[in-house]
Motif scaffolding. Sequence first.
Motif, PDB file in Angstrom:
ATOM      1  N   GLY A  89       0.827  -1.202   0.000  1.00 32.55           N
ATOM      2  CA  GLY A  89       0.000   0.000   0.000  1.00 32.55           C
ATOM      3  C   GLY A  89       0.859   1.249   0.000  1.00 32.55           C
ATOM      4  O   GLY A  89       2.044   1.204   0.350  1.00 32.55           O
ATOM      5  N   SER A  91       0.779   5.611   0.992  1.00 36.89           N
ATOM      6  CA  SER A  91       0.104   6.634   1.794  1.00 36.89           C
ATOM      7  C   SER A  91       0.777   7.979   1.538  1.00 36.89           C
ATOM      8  O   SER A  91       1.901   8.210   1.980  1.00 36.89           O
ATOM      9  CB  SER A  91       0.192   6.275   3.283  1.00 36.89           C
ATOM     10  N   THR A 108      -3.068   5.811  -5.599  1.00 37.13           N
ATOM     11  CA  THR A 108      -3.364   5.205  -4.296  1.00 37.13           C
ATOM     12  C   THR A 108      -4.414   4.115  -4.437  1.00 37.13           C
ATOM     13  O   THR A 108      -4.263   3.006  -3.906  1.00 37.13           O
ATOM     14  CB  THR A 108      -3.843   6.276  -3.297  1.00 37.13           C
ATOM     15  N   THR A 111      -3.118   0.960  -6.236  1.00 40.59           N
ATOM     16  CA  THR A 111      -2.300   0.082  -5.393  1.00 40.59           C
ATOM     17  C   THR A 111      -3.099  -0.530  -4.264  1.00 40.59           C
ATOM     18  O   THR A 111      -3.110  -1.750  -4.068  1.00 40.59           O
ATOM     19  CB  THR A 111      -1.111   0.869  -4.808  1.00 40.59           C
ATOM     20  N   ASN A 112      -3.786   0.323  -3.487  1.00 41.85           N
ATOM     21  CA  ASN A 112      -4.417  -0.134  -2.250  1.00 41.85           C
ATOM     22  C   ASN A 112      -5.704  -0.920  -2.466  1.00 41.85           C
ATOM     23  O   ASN A 112      -6.081  -1.716  -1.597  1.00 41.85           O
ATOM     24  CB  ASN A 112      -4.713   1.066  -1.344  1.00 41.85           C
ATOM     25  N   ASN A 113      -6.375  -0.711  -3.589  1.00 45.61           N
ATOM     26  CA  ASN A 113      -7.680  -1.339  -3.790  1.00 45.61           C
ATOM     27  C   ASN A 113      -7.714  -2.303  -4.974  1.00 45.61           C
ATOM     28  O   ASN A 113      -7.934  -3.501  -4.790  1.00 45.61           O
ATOM     29  CB  ASN A 113      -8.754  -0.259  -3.945  1.00 45.61           C
ATOM     30  N   TYR A 153      -5.800   8.292   1.062  1.00 47.49           N
ATOM     31  CA  TYR A 153      -5.494   7.119   1.880  1.00 47.49           C
ATOM     32  C   TYR A 153      -6.704   6.678   2.706  1.00 47.49           C
ATOM     33  O   TYR A 153      -7.032   5.494   2.752  1.00 47.49           O
ATOM     34  CB  TYR A 153      -4.313   7.430   2.801  1.00 47.49           C
ATOM     35  N   SER A 156      -9.244   5.086   0.484  1.00 46.21           N
ATOM     36  CA  SER A 156      -8.814   3.777  -0.015  1.00 46.21           C
ATOM     37  C   SER A 156      -8.923   2.709   1.072  1.00 46.21           C
ATOM     38  O   SER A 156      -9.320   1.575   0.798  1.00 46.21           O
ATOM     39  CB  SER A 156      -7.372   3.847  -0.538  1.00 46.21           C
ATOM     40  N   LYS A 157      -8.595   3.061   2.309  1.00 45.96           N
ATOM     41  CA  LYS A 157      -8.659   2.071   3.383  1.00 45.96           C
ATOM     42  C   LYS A 157     -10.099   1.805   3.824  1.00 45.96           C
ATOM     43  O   LYS A 157     -10.427   0.687   4.249  1.00 45.96           O
ATOM     44  CB  LYS A 157      -7.794   2.505   4.560  1.00 45.96           C
ATOM     45  N   VAL A 160     -11.067  -0.705   1.404  1.00 44.38           N
ATOM     46  CA  VAL A 160     -10.489  -2.015   1.744  1.00 44.38           C
ATOM     47  C   VAL A 160     -11.383  -2.737   2.741  1.00 44.38           C
ATOM     48  O   VAL A 160     -11.700  -3.927   2.584  1.00 44.38           O
ATOM     49  CB  VAL A 160      -9.069  -1.859   2.321  1.00 44.38           C
TER      50      VAL A 160
END
Length: 260
Positions: A89, A91, A108, A111-113, A153, A156-157, A160
């Motif tokens: 991930g 940030s 972001t 990558t993160n999702n 961030y 995105s979290k 997640v």
Amino acid sequence: MTAPLVFITGASSGIGQALALRFHQAGYRLALVARRTSDMKSWASAQGIGADSYQIYSADVSVPESIMAAGQDCIARQGVPDVVIANAGISVGMDTAIRADIDVMARTFATNNIGMAATFQPFVDGMVQRRGGTLVGIGSVAGIRGLPGHGAYCASKAAVISYCESLRGEMRPHGVRVVTISPGYIDTPLTRQNRYAMPFLMQADCFADRAFKAIAAGVSYRVIPWQMGVVAKLLRLLPNALFDALLAGRPRKRRQDEVQ
């Protein structure tokens, strides 16, 4: 008997590297994904991890075809993992008024999702057919409430957490577990750039030990450390006006132009 296998993205530093060491200590074979493969080999050697205990896969998690190819390569070389940890991930702070930061947000989420879903994708059919396995998504307490200057961030979290919850319902009938781990502040190169207070800061090895136990137990969702889970729940309960006032003037996450 063949030792169990764990597949970990973002394994070259921070949480990913700490998780790799903890799973190795528990007797797992390692499938490690990183862009800096030479660094990974040096690290494994320094930890005394034998060459027959791990494989390293080079992939860019933000590119679906790249990480999915790494997953297929892992299946061909090591088999379907028992545990898959989508840890990679990024940030970076953002300011919506700045055009370049829209690209930061896109990167972001890539990558993160999207990267998380693409990490899981190659292994789902094999786990379903085997009726066993664990998919682990690394979220964050930052996904529980939005923080000023941290929109990419936090969003995105939050995604997640919701995605893993959806996936958990899909996989449950097939005997496949989905575990969401939401770290608080963990001492890693990622957090050392922060310019604001980080309560209950935890060392990466301590986090990895607690995360390993949560994954082994098959919990659906766990905040580590637990104190940050309490803080996050309290923040969630605050009325918006009080929450906004509490965060007024809080230093923001460094933007890409400010990262040292």
